[in-house]
Design a protein around this motif. Sequence first.
Motif, PDB file in Angstrom:
ATOM      1  N   GLU A  25      52.801  43.202  31.791  1.00 58.16           N
ATOM      2  CA  GLU A  25      52.495  43.994  32.988  1.00 58.16           C
ATOM      3  C   GLU A  25      50.992  44.223  33.117  1.00 58.16           C
ATOM      4  OE1 GLU A  25      54.873  47.475  32.362  1.00 58.16           O
ATOM      5  OE2 GLU A  25      56.747  46.400  32.773  1.00 58.16           O
ATOM      6  N   MET A  26      50.336  44.490  31.997  1.00 55.50           N
ATOM      7  CA  MET A  26      48.891  44.692  32.007  1.00 55.50           C
ATOM      8  C   MET A  26      48.174  43.433  32.502  1.00 55.50           C
ATOM      9  SD  MET A  26      46.263  45.262  28.802  1.00 55.50           S
ATOM     10  CE  MET A  26      46.454  43.574  28.233  1.00 55.50           C
ATOM     11  N   MET A  27      48.591  42.270  32.014  1.00 55.16           N
ATOM     12  CA  MET A  27      47.928  41.024  32.399  1.00 55.16           C
ATOM     13  C   MET A  27      48.210  40.671  33.850  1.00 55.16           C
ATOM     14  SD  MET A  27      46.006  40.311  29.945  1.00 55.16           S
ATOM     15  CE  MET A  27      45.423  38.722  30.499  1.00 55.16           C
ATOM     16  N   GLU A  28      49.412  40.944  34.335  1.00 57.80           N
ATOM     17  CA  GLU A  28      49.728  40.697  35.745  1.00 57.80           C
ATOM     18  C   GLU A  28      48.850  41.572  36.636  1.00 57.80           C
ATOM     19  OE1 GLU A  28      51.074  39.315  39.275  1.00 57.80           O
ATOM     20  OE2 GLU A  28      51.364  38.421  37.309  1.00 57.80           O
ATOM     21  N   LYS A  29      48.718  42.837  36.286  1.00 56.05           N
ATOM     22  CA  LYS A  29      47.854  43.745  37.041  1.00 56.05           C
ATOM     23  C   LYS A  29      46.406  43.249  37.006  1.00 56.05           C
ATOM     24  CE  LYS A  29      46.261  48.531  37.218  1.00 56.05           C
ATOM     25  NZ  LYS A  29      46.318  49.858  36.564  1.00 56.05           N
ATOM     26  N   ALA A  53      37.487  29.823  52.220  1.00 56.44           N
ATOM     27  CA  ALA A  53      38.392  29.429  51.152  1.00 56.44           C
ATOM     28  C   ALA A  53      37.645  29.399  49.827  1.00 56.44           C
ATOM     29  CB  ALA A  53      38.981  28.050  51.435  1.00 56.44           C
ATOM     30  N   VAL A  54      38.421  29.360  48.748  1.00 62.26           N
ATOM     31  CA  VAL A  54      37.868  29.137  47.413  1.00 62.26           C
ATOM     32  C   VAL A  54      38.646  27.982  46.809  1.00 62.26           C
ATOM     33  CG1 VAL A  54      37.360  30.121  45.147  1.00 62.26           C
ATOM     34  CG2 VAL A  54      37.322  31.607  47.176  1.00 62.26           C
ATOM     35  N   ILE A  55      37.928  26.944  46.400  1.00 65.33           N
ATOM     36  CA  ILE A  55      38.558  25.774  45.792  1.00 65.33           C
ATOM     37  C   ILE A  55      38.270  25.768  44.294  1.00 65.33           C
ATOM     38  CG2 ILE A  55      38.546  24.402  47.909  1.00 65.33           C
ATOM     39  CD1 ILE A  55      36.076  22.928  46.847  1.00 65.33           C
ATOM     40  N   GLY A  56      39.077  25.029  43.558  1.00 69.88           N
ATOM     41  CA  GLY A  56      38.891  24.937  42.111  1.00 69.88           C
ATOM     42  C   GLY A  56      39.123  26.264  41.408  1.00 69.88           C
ATOM     43  N   VAL A  57      40.044  27.074  41.926  1.00 76.20           N
ATOM     44  CA  VAL A  57      40.283  28.398  41.339  1.00 76.20           C
ATOM     45  C   VAL A  57      40.856  28.252  39.936  1.00 76.20           C
ATOM     46  CG1 VAL A  57      41.620  30.537  41.545  1.00 76.20           C
ATOM     47  CG2 VAL A  57      40.605  29.494  43.582  1.00 76.20           C
ATOM     48  N   SER A  58      40.268  28.995  39.015  1.00 73.32           N
ATOM     49  CA  SER A  58      40.717  29.009  37.627  1.00 73.32           C
ATOM     50  C   SER A  58      40.698  30.443  37.119  1.00 73.32           C
ATOM     51  CB  SER A  58      39.793  28.166  36.743  1.00 73.32           C
ATOM     52  OG  SER A  58      39.872  26.810  37.092  1.00 73.32           O
ATOM     53  N   TYR A  59      41.446  30.667  36.069  1.00 73.68           N
ATOM     54  CA  TYR A  59      41.482  31.965  35.396  1.00 73.68           C
ATOM     55  C   TYR A  59      41.179  31.755  33.924  1.00 73.68           C
ATOM     56  CZ  TYR A  59      43.886  33.730  39.533  1.00 73.68           C
ATOM     57  OH  TYR A  59      44.213  34.083  40.819  1.00 73.68           O
ATOM     58  N   THR A  60      40.497  32.712  33.350  1.00 71.35           N
ATOM     59  CA  THR A  60      40.271  32.696  31.912  1.00 71.35           C
ATOM     60  C   THR A  60      40.413  34.118  31.402  1.00 71.35           C
ATOM     61  OG1 THR A  60      38.771  31.963  30.154  1.00 71.35           O
ATOM     62  CG2 THR A  60      37.761  32.964  32.093  1.00 71.35           C
ATOM     63  N   THR A  61      40.773  34.235  30.151  1.00 74.31           N
ATOM     64  CA  THR A  61      40.943  35.558  29.561  1.00 74.31           C
ATOM     65  C   THR A  61      40.316  35.587  28.179  1.00 74.31           C
ATOM     66  OG1 THR A  61      42.537  37.296  29.028  1.00 74.31           O
ATOM     67  CG2 THR A  61      43.225  35.043  28.606  1.00 74.31           C
ATOM     68  N   ASN A  62      39.864  36.770  27.814  1.00 69.68           N
ATOM     69  CA  ASN A  62      39.268  36.989  26.500  1.00 69.68           C
ATOM     70  C   ASN A  62      39.765  38.311  25.949  1.00 69.68           C
ATOM     71  OD1 ASN A  62      37.266  34.772  26.252  1.00 69.68           O
ATOM     72  ND2 ASN A  62      36.493  35.685  28.133  1.00 69.68           N
ATOM     73  N   SER A  63      39.970  38.359  24.666  1.00 70.60           N
ATOM     74  CA  SER A  63      40.337  39.605  24.008  1.00 70.60           C
ATOM     75  C   SER A  63      39.055  40.410  23.784  1.00 70.60           C
ATOM     76  CB  SER A  63      41.013  39.309  22.674  1.00 70.60           C
ATOM     77  OG  SER A  63      41.285  40.510  22.007  1.00 70.60           O
ATOM     78  N   ILE A  64      39.057  41.652  24.238  1.00 70.30           N
ATOM     79  CA  ILE A  64      37.888  42.517  24.084  1.00 70.30           C
ATOM     80  C   ILE A  64      38.054  43.411  22.862  1.00 70.30           C
ATOM     81  CG2 ILE A  64      36.519  44.333  25.193  1.00 70.30           C
ATOM     82  CD1 ILE A  64      36.326  41.528  26.511  1.00 70.30           C
ATOM     83  N   SER A 108      41.656  45.168  20.265  1.00 74.36           N
ATOM     84  CA  SER A 108      43.033  44.850  19.875  1.00 74.36           C
ATOM     85  C   SER A 108      44.020  45.005  21.023  1.00 74.36           C
ATOM     86  CB  SER A 108      43.455  45.707  18.693  1.00 74.36           C
ATOM     87  OG  SER A 108      43.442  47.078  19.052  1.00 74.36           O
ATOM     88  N   SER A 109      43.773  45.922  21.959  1.00 74.56           N
ATOM     89  CA  SER A 109      44.719  46.105  23.067  1.00 74.56           C
ATOM     90  C   SER A 109      44.052  46.012  24.432  1.00 74.56           C
ATOM     91  CB  SER A 109      45.428  47.453  22.924  1.00 74.56           C
ATOM     92  OG  SER A 109      44.474  48.499  23.025  1.00 74.56           O
ATOM     93  N   ALA A 110      42.885  45.402  24.495  1.00 72.57           N
ATOM     94  CA  ALA A 110      42.171  45.251  25.767  1.00 72.57           C
ATOM     95  C   ALA A 110      41.845  43.784  26.001  1.00 72.57           C
ATOM     96  CB  ALA A 110      40.880  46.069  25.769  1.00 72.57           C
ATOM     97  N   ALA A 111      41.976  43.374  27.262  1.00 73.65           N
ATOM     98  CA  ALA A 111      41.708  41.984  27.607  1.00 73.65           C
ATOM     99  C   ALA A 111      40.916  41.924  28.909  1.00 73.65           C
ATOM    100  CB  ALA A 111      43.001  41.203  27.759  1.00 73.65           C
TER     101      ALA A 111
END
Length: 106
Positions: free
Chosen positions: A51-55, A75-86, A88-91
């Motif tokens: 739920e946290m990541m969806e939000k 428009a925005v083309i080439g849309v990508s997502y990336t995630t990093n752990s900040i 233990s419980s934050a991203a």
Amino acid sequence: MLLTTTHVLQGRTYEELGLAEGATIQTVHFGKDFMNGLKTLVGGELTSYCEMMEKARVIATDRLIACAEKMGADAVIGVSYTTNSIASSAAEILAYGTAIRFTDGK
């Protein structure tokens, strides 16, 4: 606002405006984090993290769109997502792509 993961839009002419991005850092409540820690012992889906990541994805996407709109993009083309752990419980989640403005009048 059109968002696409493709890097080229066939049949359209456009100018590239530059990088558009949106980011957020999210965490879960300590109690939920503690319960997720216990859940790792028995296995299964960590629903509060999901739920946290969806939000976070929704917020990052909204910020990406706002950034592109400020640039005058259609428009925005080439849309990508990336995630990093900040922590233990934050991203952090970052949404990014190339903002474009259509020039073909379609």
